[in-house]
Design an enzyme around this catalytic site. Structure first.
Site, PDB file in Angstrom:
ATOM      1  N   ASP A 184     -16.214  -1.736   3.783  1.00  0.00           N
ATOM      2  CA  ASP A 184     -15.083  -0.849   3.480  1.00  0.00           C
ATOM      3  C   ASP A 184     -14.785  -0.787   1.985  1.00  0.00           C
ATOM      4  OD1 ASP A 184     -14.113  -3.417   3.200  1.00  0.00           O
ATOM      5  OD2 ASP A 184     -12.096  -2.887   3.840  1.00  0.00           O
ATOM      6  N   ARG A 226       0.842  -1.196   0.000  1.00  0.00           N
ATOM      7  CA  ARG A 226       0.000   0.000   0.000  1.00  0.00           C
ATOM      8  C   ARG A 226       0.869   1.235   0.000  1.00  0.00           C
ATOM      9  NH1 ARG A 226      -4.744  -1.483   4.317  1.00  0.00           N
ATOM     10  NH2 ARG A 226      -5.288  -3.362   3.194  1.00  0.00           N
ATOM     11  N   ASP A 229     -12.790  -2.348  -0.114  1.00  0.00           N
ATOM     12  CA  ASP A 229     -12.743  -3.569  -0.932  1.00  0.00           C
ATOM     13  C   ASP A 229     -13.716  -4.644  -0.456  1.00  0.00           C
ATOM     14  OD1 ASP A 229     -11.170  -3.845   1.365  1.00  0.00           O
ATOM     15  OD2 ASP A 229      -9.923  -5.390   0.459  1.00  0.00           O
ATOM     16  N   ASP A 252     -14.230  -6.284   2.416  1.00  0.00           N
ATOM     17  CA  ASP A 252     -13.966  -7.402   3.323  1.00  0.00           C
ATOM     18  C   ASP A 252     -14.266  -7.065   4.782  1.00  0.00           C
ATOM     19  OD1 ASP A 252     -11.794  -5.758   3.612  1.00  0.00           O
ATOM     20  OD2 ASP A 252     -10.277  -7.259   3.103  1.00  0.00           O
ATOM     21  N   ARG A 253     -14.476  -5.790   5.083  1.00  0.00           N
ATOM     22  CA  ARG A 253     -14.798  -5.420   6.467  1.00  0.00           C
ATOM     23  C   ARG A 253     -16.292  -5.172   6.635  1.00  0.00           C
ATOM     24  NH1 ARG A 253     -10.238  -1.515   8.985  1.00  0.00           N
ATOM     25  NH2 ARG A 253      -8.432  -2.676   8.247  1.00  0.00           N
ATOM     26  N   LYS A 274     -11.591 -12.315   4.658  1.00  0.00           N
ATOM     27  CA  LYS A 274     -12.719 -11.874   5.459  1.00  0.00           C
ATOM     28  C   LYS A 274     -13.787 -11.336   4.509  1.00  0.00           C
ATOM     29  CE  LYS A 274     -10.503  -7.484   6.765  1.00  0.00           C
ATOM     30  NZ  LYS A 274      -9.058  -7.570   6.520  1.00  0.00           N
ATOM     31  N   GLU A 307     -11.522 -10.656  13.440  1.00  0.00           N
ATOM     32  CA  GLU A 307     -10.552  -9.685  13.937  1.00  0.00           C
ATOM     33  C   GLU A 307     -11.280  -8.462  14.469  1.00  0.00           C
ATOM     34  OE1 GLU A 307      -6.631  -9.529  11.658  1.00  0.00           O
ATOM     35  OE2 GLU A 307      -8.165  -9.505  10.127  1.00  0.00           O
ATOM     36  N   SER A 367      -7.767  -1.043   0.560  1.00  0.00           N
ATOM     37  CA  SER A 367      -8.777  -1.317   1.567  1.00  0.00           C
ATOM     38  C   SER A 367      -9.527  -0.067   2.029  1.00  0.00           C
ATOM     39  CB  SER A 367      -8.123  -2.039   2.743  1.00  0.00           C
ATOM     40  OG  SER A 367      -9.104  -2.464   3.628  1.00  0.00           O
ATOM     41  N   HIS A 368      -9.404   0.244   3.315  1.00  0.00           N
ATOM     42  CA  HIS A 368     -10.167   1.353   3.900  1.00  0.00           C
ATOM     43  C   HIS A 368      -9.445   2.690   3.754  1.00  0.00           C
ATOM     44  CE1 HIS A 368      -7.335  -0.462   6.591  1.00  0.00           C
ATOM     45  NE2 HIS A 368      -7.225   0.690   7.211  1.00  0.00           N
TER      46      HIS A 368
HETATM   47  C1  G16 Z   1      -5.877  -5.629   6.965  1.00  0.00           C
HETATM   48  C2  G16 Z   1      -5.665  -7.069   7.319  1.00  0.00           C
HETATM   49  C3  G16 Z   1      -6.320  -7.385   8.629  1.00  0.00           C
HETATM   50  C4  G16 Z   1      -5.834  -6.431   9.702  1.00  0.00           C
HETATM   51  C5  G16 Z   1      -6.063  -5.008   9.258  1.00  0.00           C
HETATM   52  C6  G16 Z   1      -5.462  -3.996  10.201  1.00  0.00           C
HETATM   53  O1  G16 Z   1      -7.220  -5.408   6.719  1.00  0.00           O
HETATM   54  O2  G16 Z   1      -6.185  -7.923   6.326  1.00  0.00           O
HETATM   55  O3  G16 Z   1      -6.018  -8.700   8.943  1.00  0.00           O
HETATM   56  O4  G16 Z   1      -6.499  -6.682  10.890  1.00  0.00           O
HETATM   57  O5  G16 Z   1      -5.458  -4.792   8.007  1.00  0.00           O
HETATM   58  O6  G16 Z   1      -4.091  -4.175  10.212  1.00  0.00           O
HETATM   59  P1  G16 Z   1      -3.136  -3.151  10.928  1.00  0.00           P
HETATM   60  O7  G16 Z   1      -3.594  -3.115  12.351  1.00  0.00           O
HETATM   61  O8  G16 Z   1      -1.766  -3.729  10.751  1.00  0.00           O
HETATM   62  O9  G16 Z   1      -3.330  -1.807  10.273  1.00  0.00           O
HETATM   63  P2  G16 Z   1      -7.679  -4.651   5.418  1.00  0.00           P
HETATM   64  O10 G16 Z   1      -9.179  -4.612   5.507  1.00  0.00           O
HETATM   65  O11 G16 Z   1      -7.043  -3.298   5.518  1.00  0.00           O
HETATM   66  O12 G16 Z   1      -7.144  -5.452   4.294  1.00  0.00           O
END
Ligand code: G16
Length: 544
Positions: free
Chosen positions: A278, A22, A280, A282-283, A377, A364, A113-114
């Site tokens: 979110d 990212r 993509d 998955d959240r 997820k 999570e 993602s978010h």
């Molecule tokens: C990603 C990971 C998740 C993780 C989250 C937050 O989510 O796939 O497993 O819990 O990031 O990670 P961090 O605390 O390291 O920022 P996503 O939805 O951003 O792909």
């Protein structure tokens, strides 16, 4: 069409984080940046020639350009066929679903993602393996190693293909099939949940719901599933058109960034159920009328009610949660006599547990829940799971959660984020704290006594790989916990995450304000880790 070999030099910053690479869009726009990373992925893999890959993204700015670039690199590297989501749209869970359905070799998901999107926002790329899940550490390390020594990449010289409607194309020797973004995913959801019962729930005039897609990838999925297939009224889905900059918003489904939805659900005559997803897809965030369900509680509740869902009614093999996630699910697992695994943060750590049938449900604290139906997820799956439970139990979200607390006790839980902290200072905080850990056990802080303090390390029970340095845990003798770690998904400075949890068995004490209930532990975290000093912040940027 000819294949061009382009000379390049390595970038030093292409190490995938918690979930792929990212960076800011401007970083990806540097000459050869995306190409280097994609070629590094191919250089680190064996046996993809002639095989199928899946490609899609969350629709953010740079998605379309990246898709055509990746297609040309894939063709030049000998990939047999690529399945691309129409308009470049494939949610992360849908990509996982399509990889598995087609026995694909793997896939690329273009998403940060978010994180916010647009020309000044972020972009990202994740590589998923043949089980449909995020590449495990050994694969991401191999990609990073290749990115440090890359000297050339191969790319097909060809015109861009039109990904705006389903169809078949040829790009050099490679086939490209532009597929409907939603169909396979919808079919999978129909095979898991009791759609008829949900249709009946949504038909009853007394039940109202609101789904916020936050102008991100789930819009087309939510419209088709909730409004067209399940019969919810048109207008149920808000912010349902994916926009390249997410409408200027921050597509993170939590109480802060999904405030539009929160206002709707907390209004006097608000709907009975609300959910957001979110960038993509998955959240998920789950809300009842006037009620927020924490992601940790949601995992515990889904586990306790899984027998109400057709796909899980014959039982679960086990459950798993990431280390900072609250221990609410552990209590349900103990009650149901199920194994419960504690993994580092990152969905990739659930992959082996799911493949080996050790866990059926995973979750999570970061608003992610999923199951063995795919290897990511899945935001809308969680929403459908809740609707299935509501359709069977015919009670409100709040009453279901309160009954759960009366039975299992309540895990008060909160996460405090300190975003965009100076990286050096954030690392100093962690390093200084690590030095203190051995002396902490047995120490008293007010009425709390430290039971253990460590830097979390995980040994995968399937392949025995060891992952260490995954966050500092300070556990107290009454079962409360403080966890501190640095995020692996931010792109600006460092983000310090403080997770705080306490357990309350007494039903009479289940109505406290979460921040008040956790105040003594938050104060202890300040004292032990000197958070204000290192972050130079008086308070967190985001509290969830
Ligand atoms: C990603 C990971 C998740 C993780 C989250 C937050 O989510 O796939 O497993 O819990 O990031 O990670 P961090 O605390 O390291 O920022 P996503 O939805 O951003 O792909």
């Amino acid at each position: 069409m000819t294949i061009r070999t382009v000379k390049t030099i390595p970038f030093t910053d292409q190490k995938p984080g918690t979930s792929g690479l990212r960076k800011s869009v401007t970083a990806f726009q540097q000459t050869h940046y995306l190409e280097n990373f994609v070629q590094s992925v191919f250089n680190s893999l064996d046996g993809y020639q002639g095989k199928i890959l899946v490609l899609g993204g969350d629709g953010r700015y740079y998605n379309r350009i990246a898709i055509n670039t990746i297609l040309k690199i894939a063709s030049a590297n000998g990939v047999g066929k690529v399945l691309v989501g129409c308009n470049g749209i494939l949610s992360t869970p849908a990509t996982s679903c399509v990889i598995r359905e087609n026995d694909a070799f793997g896939g690329f998901i273009l998403s940060a993602s978010h994180n916010p999107g647009g020309p000044n926002g972020d972009f990202g790329i994740k590589y998923n393996i043949g089980n449909g899940g995020p590449a495990p550490e050994k694969v991401t390390e191999a990609i990073f190693a290749q990115s440090k020594v890359i000297s050339e990449y191969k790319i097909l010289e060809a015109a861009d293909i039109n990904i705006d409607r389903p169809g078949f194309f040829k790009l050099g020797m490679m086939e490209v099939n532009v597929i409907d973004s939603v169909d396979s995913y919808l079919k999978l959801m129909e095979s898991i949940f009791d759609f008829d019962q949900i249709v009946n729930l949504l038909k009853s005039n007394s039940f109202r719901l609101c789904i916020d897609s936050m102008n991100a990838v789930t819009g087309p999925y939510a419209h088709k599933i909730f409004e067209h297939r399940l019969g919810a009224s048109i207008g149920t889905v808000i912010n349902g058109i994916p926009l390249e900059d997410f409408g200027g918003g921050h597509p993170d489904p939590n109480l802060v960034y999904a405030h539009d939805l929160v206002e709707i659900l907390f209004a006097q005559n608000g709907p009975d159920f609300g959910a957001a997803s979110d960038g993509d897809g998955d959240r998920n965030m789950i809300l009842g009328h006037n009620f927020f369900v924490t992601p940790s509680d949601s995992l515990a509740l889904l586990t306790a009610n899984a027998h109400l869902v057709p796909a899980y009614k014959s039982g679960l093999s086990g459950v798993a949660r990431s280390m900072p996630t609250s221990m609410a699910v552990d209590r349900v697992a103990a009650h149901l006599n199920l194994p419960c695994y504690e993994t580092p943060t990152g969905w990739k750590f659930f992959g082996n547990l799911l493949d080996d049938s050790r866990a059926t449900l995973c979750g999570e604290e970061s608003f992610g829940t999923g199951s063995n139906h795919i290897r990511e997820k899945d935001g809308l799956w969680a929403v459908l799971f809740w609707l299935n439970i509501l359709a069977v139990r015919k009670e409100s979200v709040e009453s279901i959660v309160r009954q759960h607390w009366s039975e299992y006790g309540r895990n008060y839980y909160s996460r405090h984020d300190y975003e965009e902290v100076d990286s050096q200072r954030a690392n100093d905080l962690v390093n200084v704290l690590k030095l203190k850990l051995t002396d902490l056990a047995g120490k008293n802080y007010g009425s709390y006594q430290v039971d253990y303090a460590d830097d979390f390390s995980y040994t995968d029970p399937v392949d025995h790989s060891v992952t260490s340095g995954q966050g500092i845990r300070i556990g107290f003798t009454d079962g409360s916990r403080i966890v501190l770690r640095l995020s692996g998904t931010g792109t600006k400075g460092a983000t310090l995450r403080l997770y705080v949890e306490s357990y309350e068995a007494d039903k009479a004490k289940h109505n406290l304000d979460t921040q008040k209930a956790l105040k003594p532990l938050i104060d202890i975290a300040q004292e032990v880790a000197n958070i204000r000093h290192y972050t130079e912040r008086e308070s967190p940027t985001v509290i969830t």
